[in-house]
Scaffold this motif. Structure first.
Motif, PDB file in Angstrom:
ATOM      1  N   HIS A 119       0.774  -1.041  -0.037  1.00 45.96           N
ATOM      2  CA  HIS A 119       0.049   0.019   0.108  1.00 45.96           C
ATOM      3  C   HIS A 119       0.954   1.131  -0.003  1.00 45.96           C
ATOM      4  O   HIS A 119       0.546   2.281  -0.922  1.00 45.96           O
ATOM      5  CB  HIS A 119      -0.900  -0.154   1.159  1.00 45.96           C
ATOM      6  N   ARG A 120       1.871   1.241   0.903  1.00 43.38           N
ATOM      7  CA  ARG A 120       2.696   2.340   1.007  1.00 43.38           C
ATOM      8  C   ARG A 120       3.628   2.559  -0.391  1.00 43.38           C
ATOM      9  O   ARG A 120       3.840   3.844  -0.814  1.00 43.38           O
ATOM     10  CB  ARG A 120       3.771   2.374   1.938  1.00 43.38           C
ATOM     11  N   ALA A 124       3.159   5.877  -2.816  1.00 45.33           N
ATOM     12  CA  ALA A 124       4.271   6.659  -3.156  1.00 45.33           C
ATOM     13  C   ALA A 124       4.621   7.236  -4.192  1.00 45.33           C
ATOM     14  O   ALA A 124       5.368   8.320  -4.447  1.00 45.33           O
ATOM     15  CB  ALA A 124       5.638   5.840  -2.497  1.00 45.33           C
ATOM     16  N   SER A 125       4.074   6.578  -5.326  1.00 41.09           N
ATOM     17  CA  SER A 125       4.644   7.025  -6.466  1.00 41.09           C
ATOM     18  C   SER A 125       3.549   7.926  -7.176  1.00 41.09           C
ATOM     19  O   SER A 125       2.525   8.125  -6.634  1.00 41.09           O
ATOM     20  CB  SER A 125       4.806   5.707  -7.476  1.00 41.09           C
TER      21      SER A 125
END
Ligand SMILES: [Zn+2]
Length: 125
Positions: A119-120, A124-125
């Protein structure tokens, strides 16, 4: 540090051994001994030391003192009338989970951490 870790493992081992012994005695004595607790949050209910105090093969919900639960472990406070004997077992268990429960909890935690990492990464992108 290693001494503390060893003491912790000894404590866990001692309590697991006693729990196994108490569960064996309870089953031999004819108790249902069903446990409502589950190591994965959201499944089961109650506490790790609870065991059904009714006779094996009973009908209806499981019971220990004033709490009842169904086969999924969902517990409900359902007190008996005053003066009535509360079903209980003579052997007190510790809250120490079994090795299988600890492994299941570890797998569940690993899955949660992996899902969170994915999920992170996506966010992040
Ligand atoms: Zn039961």
């Amino acid at each position: 540090m290693a001494v503390i870790r060893l003491r912790s493992r000894m404590h866990i081992w001692r309590h697991r051994t006693y729990n196994r012994w108490a569960d064996l005695r309870a089953r031999a004595a004819g108790y249902c001994n069903h446990a409502p607790w589950h190591p994965i949050p959201g499944q089961g209910g109650g506490y790790a030391h609870w065991r059904c105090a009714l006779r094996a093969g009973h009908t209806g919900v499981h019971r220990s003192r004033n709490y009842v639960w169904d086969r999924t472990g969902r517990t409900t406070y359902r007190p008996l009338p005053a003066g009535q004997n509360l079903p209980d077992q003579p052997w007190r268990r510790s809250m120490t989970p079994t090795a299988a429960q600890e492994r299941a909890r570890g797998r569940w935690l690993d899955e949660q951490l992996s899902a969170r990492a994915v999920h992170r990464t996506r966010n992040a992108s």
